[in-house]
Design a protein around this motif. Structure first.
Motif, mmCIF file in Angstrom:
data_model
loop_
_atom_site.group_PDB
_atom_site.id
_atom_site.type_symbol
_atom_site.label_atom_id
_atom_site.label_comp_id
_atom_site.label_asym_id
_atom_site.label_seq_id
_atom_site.Cartn_x
_atom_site.Cartn_y
_atom_site.Cartn_z
ATOM 1 N N VAL B 671 25.270 74.764 40.980
ATOM 2 C CA VAL B 671 25.311 74.300 42.366
ATOM 3 C C VAL B 671 23.889 74.237 42.906
ATOM 4 O O VAL B 671 23.161 75.225 42.848
ATOM 5 C CB VAL B 671 26.146 75.256 43.252
ATOM 6 C CG1 VAL B 671 26.135 74.785 44.707
ATOM 7 C CG2 VAL B 671 27.569 75.360 42.729
ATOM 8 N N VAL B 672 23.519 73.081 43.394
ATOM 9 C CA VAL B 672 22.214 72.937 44.042
ATOM 10 C C VAL B 672 22.482 72.792 45.536
ATOM 11 O O VAL B 672 23.080 71.801 45.968
ATOM 12 C CB VAL B 672 21.464 71.682 43.541
ATOM 13 C CG1 VAL B 672 20.053 71.643 44.128
ATOM 14 C CG2 VAL B 672 21.424 71.646 42.026
ATOM 15 N N LEU B 673 22.101 73.783 46.318
ATOM 16 C CA LEU B 673 22.303 73.693 47.761
ATOM 17 C C LEU B 673 21.074 73.050 48.397
ATOM 18 O O LEU B 673 19.960 73.551 48.252
ATOM 19 C CB LEU B 673 22.524 75.080 48.373
ATOM 20 C CG LEU B 673 23.774 75.824 47.898
ATOM 21 C CD1 LEU B 673 23.885 77.168 48.621
ATOM 22 C CD2 LEU B 673 25.028 74.989 48.099
ATOM 23 N N VAL B 674 21.295 71.939 49.055
ATOM 24 C CA VAL B 674 20.200 71.288 49.764
ATOM 25 C C VAL B 674 20.319 71.732 51.224
ATOM 26 O O VAL B 674 21.206 71.293 51.944
ATOM 27 C CB VAL B 674 20.314 69.754 49.632
ATOM 28 C CG1 VAL B 674 19.188 69.072 50.406
ATOM 29 C CG2 VAL B 674 20.288 69.340 48.162
ATOM 30 N N ASP B 675 19.494 72.670 51.630
ATOM 31 C CA ASP B 675 19.581 73.238 52.986
ATOM 32 C C ASP B 675 18.840 72.327 53.960
ATOM 33 O O ASP B 675 17.721 71.903 53.699
ATOM 34 C CB ASP B 675 18.967 74.649 52.991
ATOM 35 C CG ASP B 675 19.301 75.415 54.270
ATOM 36 O OD1 ASP B 675 20.118 74.923 55.074
ATOM 37 O OD2 ASP B 675 18.745 76.520 54.454
ATOM 38 N N ARG B 676 19.502 72.033 55.079
ATOM 39 C CA ARG B 676 18.858 71.233 56.112
ATOM 40 C C ARG B 676 18.933 71.988 57.433
ATOM 41 O O ARG B 676 19.755 71.671 58.294
ATOM 42 C CB ARG B 676 19.551 69.865 56.227
ATOM 43 C CG ARG B 676 19.282 68.911 55.069
ATOM 44 C CD ARG B 676 17.840 68.424 55.003
ATOM 45 N NE ARG B 676 17.410 67.703 56.194
ATOM 46 C CZ ARG B 676 17.549 66.382 56.375
ATOM 47 N NH1 ARG B 676 18.112 65.638 55.448
ATOM 48 N NH2 ARG B 676 17.121 65.811 57.479
ATOM 49 N N PRO B 677 18.079 72.997 57.628
ATOM 50 C CA PRO B 677 18.150 73.797 58.850
ATOM 51 C C PRO B 677 17.920 72.972 60.118
ATOM 52 O O PRO B 677 18.208 73.428 61.218
ATOM 53 C CB PRO B 677 17.043 74.848 58.668
ATOM 54 C CG PRO B 677 16.250 74.428 57.495
ATOM 55 C CD PRO B 677 17.059 73.464 56.684
ATOM 56 N N ASP B 678 17.416 71.758 59.952
ATOM 57 C CA ASP B 678 17.197 70.893 61.110
ATOM 58 C C ASP B 678 18.472 70.157 61.535
ATOM 59 O O ASP B 678 18.463 69.467 62.544
ATOM 60 C CB ASP B 678 16.107 69.855 60.767
ATOM 61 C CG ASP B 678 16.443 69.059 59.503
ATOM 62 O OD1 ASP B 678 16.899 69.681 58.514
ATOM 63 O OD2 ASP B 678 16.263 67.834 59.519
ATOM 64 N N LEU B 679 19.557 70.303 60.767
ATOM 65 C CA LEU B 679 20.774 69.558 61.078
ATOM 66 C C LEU B 679 21.924 70.519 61.348
ATOM 67 O O LEU B 679 21.963 71.616 60.801
ATOM 68 C CB LEU B 679 21.151 68.653 59.883
ATOM 69 C CG LEU B 679 20.188 67.508 59.590
ATOM 70 C CD1 LEU B 679 20.541 66.843 58.262
ATOM 71 C CD2 LEU B 679 20.225 66.486 60.724
ATOM 72 N N PRO B 680 22.885 70.092 62.199
ATOM 73 C CA PRO B 680 24.032 70.962 62.459
ATOM 74 C C PRO B 680 24.825 71.227 61.182
ATOM 75 O O PRO B 680 24.867 70.382 60.284
ATOM 76 C CB PRO B 680 24.868 70.168 63.475
ATOM 77 C CG PRO B 680 24.198 68.873 63.690
ATOM 78 C CD PRO B 680 22.922 68.824 62.913
ATOM 79 N N SER B 681 25.454 72.401 61.126
ATOM 80 C CA SER B 681 26.228 72.763 59.936
ATOM 81 C C SER B 681 27.548 72.006 59.917
ATOM 82 O O SER B 681 28.255 71.976 60.914
ATOM 83 C CB SER B 681 26.526 74.257 59.943
ATOM 84 O OG SER B 681 25.352 75.003 60.121
ATOM 85 N N ALA B 682 27.866 71.441 58.788
ATOM 86 C CA ALA B 682 29.187 70.825 58.594
ATOM 87 C C ALA B 682 30.029 71.768 57.751
ATOM 88 O O ALA B 682 29.513 72.683 57.122
ATOM 89 C CB ALA B 682 29.040 69.478 57.889
ATOM 90 N N GLY B 683 31.343 71.539 57.752
ATOM 91 C CA GLY B 683 32.224 72.353 56.920
ATOM 92 C C GLY B 683 32.016 72.022 55.456
ATOM 93 O O GLY B 683 31.494 70.958 55.109
ATOM 94 N N ALA B 684 32.420 72.952 54.588
ATOM 95 C CA ALA B 684 32.093 72.754 53.176
ATOM 96 C C ALA B 684 33.230 73.147 52.249
ATOM 97 O O ALA B 684 33.063 73.157 51.044
ATOM 98 C CB ALA B 684 30.855 73.567 52.838
ATOM 99 N N GLY B 685 34.398 73.464 52.797
ATOM 100 C CA GLY B 685 35.479 73.944 51.945
ATOM 101 C C GLY B 685 36.155 72.848 51.145
ATOM 102 O O GLY B 685 36.881 73.119 50.203
ATOM 103 N N GLU B 686 35.947 71.593 51.506
ATOM 104 C CA GLU B 686 36.737 70.526 50.901
ATOM 105 C C GLU B 686 35.907 69.544 50.072
ATOM 106 O O GLU B 686 36.213 69.255 48.924
ATOM 107 C CB GLU B 686 37.436 69.717 52.002
ATOM 108 C CG GLU B 686 38.253 70.556 52.941
ATOM 109 C CD GLU B 686 39.015 69.700 53.932
ATOM 110 O OE1 GLU B 686 39.955 69.035 53.501
ATOM 111 O OE2 GLU B 686 38.670 69.688 55.127
ATOM 112 N N THR B 687 34.861 69.020 50.723
ATOM 113 C CA THR B 687 34.151 67.871 50.162
ATOM 114 C C THR B 687 33.593 68.080 48.749
ATOM 115 O O THR B 687 33.548 67.114 47.978
ATOM 116 C CB THR B 687 33.055 67.431 51.153
ATOM 117 O OG1 THR B 687 33.698 67.154 52.400
ATOM 118 C CG2 THR B 687 32.322 66.201 50.693
ATOM 119 N N PRO B 688 33.158 69.278 48.358
ATOM 120 C CA PRO B 688 32.569 69.405 47.013
ATOM 121 C C PRO B 688 33.525 69.023 45.882
ATOM 122 O O PRO B 688 33.122 68.914 44.726
ATOM 123 C CB PRO B 688 32.186 70.887 46.917
ATOM 124 C CG PRO B 688 32.223 71.428 48.276
ATOM 125 C CD PRO B 688 33.094 70.542 49.112
#
Lengths: 158, 720
Positions: B671-688
């Motif tokens: 898993v490569v997490l691309v962190d974007r602290p400049d952007l609002p957090s989106a949910g992540a339970g589904e899309t991956p």
């Protein structure tokens, strides 16, 4: 009906139950030991696993009469004076769960594995746990948790 | 909508996902907040008005018209002893939101994590919430709890100003205390309330702590209730008991669509057992589960069945069944059109046309549906594992003709759902049995019931036509999805001429939400087709995607995945490599797959690399856990999961007949997490989940030259 004597987590219990009933239903419905879960009723998922004579056993397929007088350990019996068992501790620390419903069964199977084999390699863990389903897909983390528990108990007892 | 250009924003507005957005309740009764506050005793209660809450979460009733409801979005209580309780209508199903939401509260309130308790999914205590689905907890509920926690912090600072008569700017809230540094004074939050019952209602003021100032959020913190899980102490619905509890069992029809002709219950000992026969519903309850099961077996029911399609004919059935009409609202009826696909294709040197299919699959959460219902003084309380506690309250109120204030639904942290527990059938059944028995009744569905009588992820057919220049640049794109849904239907690639249409169909099987919804099917069709175009053009799969992609966030994850994967891979005999990319629900992802072809034609997935970006990361380890879990779940639907049915009978009704991923199926997961602290957090339970199947399918083609266009790809090995 004759009374059945069960040795559960070091405590002796005498029960007036139908000997044909499953160990799982007696644990859950009669003794309120609900750590062992119902997942399939056919021994396919492992959520109901408890230890009988230290062997991992699918309590959903085990008639209660067949375990009378034999030592049973359930997930509720692992903690010792407030201290988690090393396998429990490792699962919590490795976040080896999501919904957690399969976790007690996974832990019981892993405890049994570490009692047989103190330092299993990852493929051996996979082999031992193949009969368990984690529908959330935390399999990798569970393998890592078991490795972690093995490391933590090296030279000690599991 | 026909003729309108595709929207340029992030969200396709074809329709909100039909399988998730149930209509709002007909009535919503305000909780009497004075009563509620009295229950809490002393301390500080802070409520945030819902006006600023996003429409999806405040659940504007009746389709969203009119002014936003006068409602409380979130509330929080600071007790005199410093214990903080936050209330949310969201529920915990394994997404670890109990932990991430607790982190959000700790962050804004500046309180230590262990002092915070979260009350979730209790319709008498928590604010109204439409349900836990659609990856909306992190973007919306976390923001609401941050607001209420920030308001509580400011109120506590006000109290300290009044108490000490000091300048507010010299005060600081940290670790559960308000500190006045110049004088060295400090008071615990609870002490500041001085045993009074203070209530503050604040207008929403969305000025949450910027990510750069997060102290608790943004870090990996183990599950807050991990100890209860590993000791077996946590009580799922199926583990609950009540004084005088009886156990229920429902008599299921022999096939889908069967109706009850007659029932003979004379074999049942009605002195010990309560029998309910109400319309087509037949069920029993008894003091023990064994007696209930025995009694259910003694019922003699005569059912009338009707012809039902079988899985072998399902795709023709879906294509030839006329479109379902939906209450005249037209959703799903029109096509999104820009330019002219026909003209562009006529001029294109490369033209492809293919059809893709996906099977029905089962959620198979390890805890089957369960409910415990209790009637007392005309009020009904039901504990049940549902993703929509307020929706199930409405279902119960309607089923029993009660006002909603007479119904309480409580959702214990549940043994998973994946979108499969939106409905309240077990709750209604348990309540019906309990009312007849005069006892609380617990009903736990058997695994067979869960497989056969829950609902499924829809099957679907997706027809794709494309046109491209010789170098693989797309010029035309036509995409028709039948039945399975509109999520993820829109392509992130830039194509001037497009027609995109979702065709709703009346499904022969009960179908509904599933983790990632139709985004899995639509990504499978699109990303497989992209690979086909790339092959036809003789262009590398990564290069072909880059060539058609302007969206910077998709490009970023595609590049990140390709780099980690090592693309282009070096050739190895009997190995294949595939890529897929996409975006859904505000998250961006790309997956690379490596497969091996085993002697005998089996396919083994060796490695999956997913680069994932969902804005600012709240809890990196739990995010990783979600991405890994989604990849494993996606593996099942990609390779072998399929619901089989014959004459209205589900034949895959147990785990020995419905294969799910097990330990030995799990490939190396990266898993490569691309962190974007400049952007609002989106949910992540589904899309991956959504790129797993096309990446694997493309890898199988790479290894074998066989193009597989149906999910599951290899239910019984490679086609001979």
């Amino acid at each position: 009906m004759p009374l059945l004597e069960l040795q559960i987590n070091g405590v002796s219990r005498r029960l007036d139950v139908d000997p044909e009933r499953s160990l799982l239903s007696v644990l859950r419905d009669d003794l309120d030991l609900t750590g062992a879960k119902y997942g399939c009723g056919e021994g396919q998922c492992g959520a109901c696993t408890v230890l009988v004579d230290d062997r991992p056993t699918r309590s959903c397929l085990t008639k209660v009469a067949s375990v009378a007088g034999r030592p049973l350990i359930t997930i509720e019996g692992l903690e010792r004076s407030g201290q988690l068992h090393p396998v429990q501790k490792a699962f919590a620390e490795a976040d080896a769960m999501q919904c957690g419903y399969c976790t007690p069964g996974m832990i019981m199977e892993s405890v049994a594995l570490l009692r047989r084999q103190a330092d299993p390699a990852a493929p051996e863990i996979v082999h031992a746990l193949e009969g368990h389903i984690c529908r959330c897909g935390t399999y990798d983390r569970i393998v890592r948790a078991v490795r972690r528990a093995a490391e933590a108990t090296k030279g000690g007892t599991g | 909508m026909s003729g309108a250009p595709p929207p340029s924003g992030d969200r396709l507005t074809l329709e909100p996902e039909r399988y998730e957005l149930a209509a709002g309740p007909a009535y919503r009764f305000d909780v009497d907040r004075r009563e509620f506050v009295k229950l809490l005793g002393g301390g500080l209660v802070v409520m945030v008005a819902a006006a600023a809450a996003p429409a999806q979460e405040s659940g504007a009733r009746g389709g969203g018209a009119g002014s936003p409801p006068r409602e409380i979005a979130a509330w929080l209580h600071v007790a005199a002893d410093g214990t903080v309780t936050a209330y949310t209508g969201k529920v915990e199903f394994g997404q670890d939101i109990r932990t991430s939401l607790t982190q959000a509260v700790a962050d804004e309130l500046r309180a230590p994590l262990p002092s915070i308790r979260l009350v979730m999914g209790d319709t008498d205590l928590t604010p109204f919430d439409q349900g836990t689905f659609g990856s909306r907890t992190t973007p919306f509920m976390a923001a609401q709890l941050r607001q209420v926690a920030a308001a509580a912090r400011e109120t506590l600072l006000d109290l300290a100003v009044a108490k000490w008569s000091v300048d507010r700017s010299a005060l600081d809230a940290r670790e559960g205390e308000v500190v006045h540094a110049p004088s060295g004074r400090a008071l615990r939050f609870g002490e500041l309330t001085q045993g009074q019952a203070l209530v503050r209602t604040v207008a929403a003021d969305p000025s949450p702590t910027p990510v750069s100032r997060w102290t608790v959020a943004g870090r990996s913190i183990p599950k807050v209730n991990a100890r209860d899980i590993v000791t077996g102490r946590h009580r799922y619905t199926s583990d609950l008991t009540r004084p005088g509890l009886w156990h229920g069992r429902v008599l299921r029809p022999p096939a889908i669509g069967a109706t009850l002709v007659s029932l003979d219950a004379s074999g049942v000992d009605t002195k010990r057992v309560s029998v309910v026969h109400d319309g087509d519903f037949v069920g029993v309850s008894a003091p023990t589960a064994a007696e209930a099961a025995l009694a259910a077996g003694q019922l003699k029911a005569d059912w009338k069945t009707s012809p039902q399609p079988s899985d072998g004919q399902i795709f023709e059935y879906l294509k030839k069944t006329p479109p379902e009409t939906r209450d005249g609202d037209g959703r799903g009826a029109g096509a999104q059109v820009s330019g002219s696909v026909a003209q562009a294709r006529a001029a294109a040197p490369l033209r492809l046309e293919q059809s893709y299919t996906v099977a029905y699959i089962a959620h198979a959460p390890l805890e089957p549906r369960a409910a415990l219902a209790e009637w007392r003084d005309g009020k009904l309380t039901v504990w049940t594992g549902t993703q929509r506690p307020f929706g199930v309250r409405t279902e119960l109120a309607e089923a029993f003709r009660l006002s909603e204030e007479k119904v309480r639904v409580i959702v214990p942290d549940t043994g998973a759902g994946y979108g499969g527990k939106h409905t309240g059938e077990a709750a209604i059944e348990a309540a019906r049995l309990a009312r007849a028995a005069g006892h609380p009744v617990k009903l736990v569905w058997t695994r067979e019931e869960e497989f056969a009588w829950a609902y499924f992820r829809p099957a679907g057919v997706i027809d794709v036509k494309s046109g491209a220049r010789a170098d693989g640049t797309l010029t035309a794109w036509e995409f028709h999805t039948y039945n399975c849904g509109a999520s993820g239907i829109r392509t992130p690639y830039d194509v001037a001429n497009q027609t995109v249409q979702f065709h709703p169909v009346r499904s022969p099987l009960r179908q509904g939400s599933y983790r990632a919804l139709a985004a899995t099917a639509n990504h499978f069709a699109r990303e497989t087709h992209m690979d086909e175009v790339a092959r036809a053009a003789g262009v590398d799969a990564l290069e072909m995607r880059r060539r058609n992609l302007k969206d910077a966030r998709v490009r970023a994850v595609l590049d990140a995945a390709a780099e980690r994967f090592g693309w282009p891979p070096s050739r190895t005999p009997a190995r294949g490599y595939g890529l897929a990319a996409g975006t859904e629900k505000g998250s961006y992802l790309a997956t690379g797959a490596e497969v091996s072809i085993e002697p005998g034609g089996g396919v083994r997935v060796r490695r999956l690399v997913t680069a994932f970006e969902c804005g600012a990361v709240v809890n990196p380890d739990h995010l990783r856990n979600q991405v890994e879990g989604a990849m494993v779940q996606g593996l099942g639907g990609a390779l072998f999961e399929a619901v089989r049915f014959e004459d209205g009978l589900i034949t895959t009704d147990r785990f020995s007949r419905y294969r799910v991923p097990r330990f030995s199926d799990v490939p190396e997961l990266d898993v490569v997490l691309v962190d974007r602290p400049d952007l609002p957090s989106a949910g992540a339970g589904e899309t991956p989940l959504v790129c797993v199947a096309p990446a694997i399918g493309n890898a199988i083609f790479d290894a074998t030259g066989t193009r597989l266009r149906s999910l599951p790809l290899v239910p019984s090995g490679l086609p001979k």
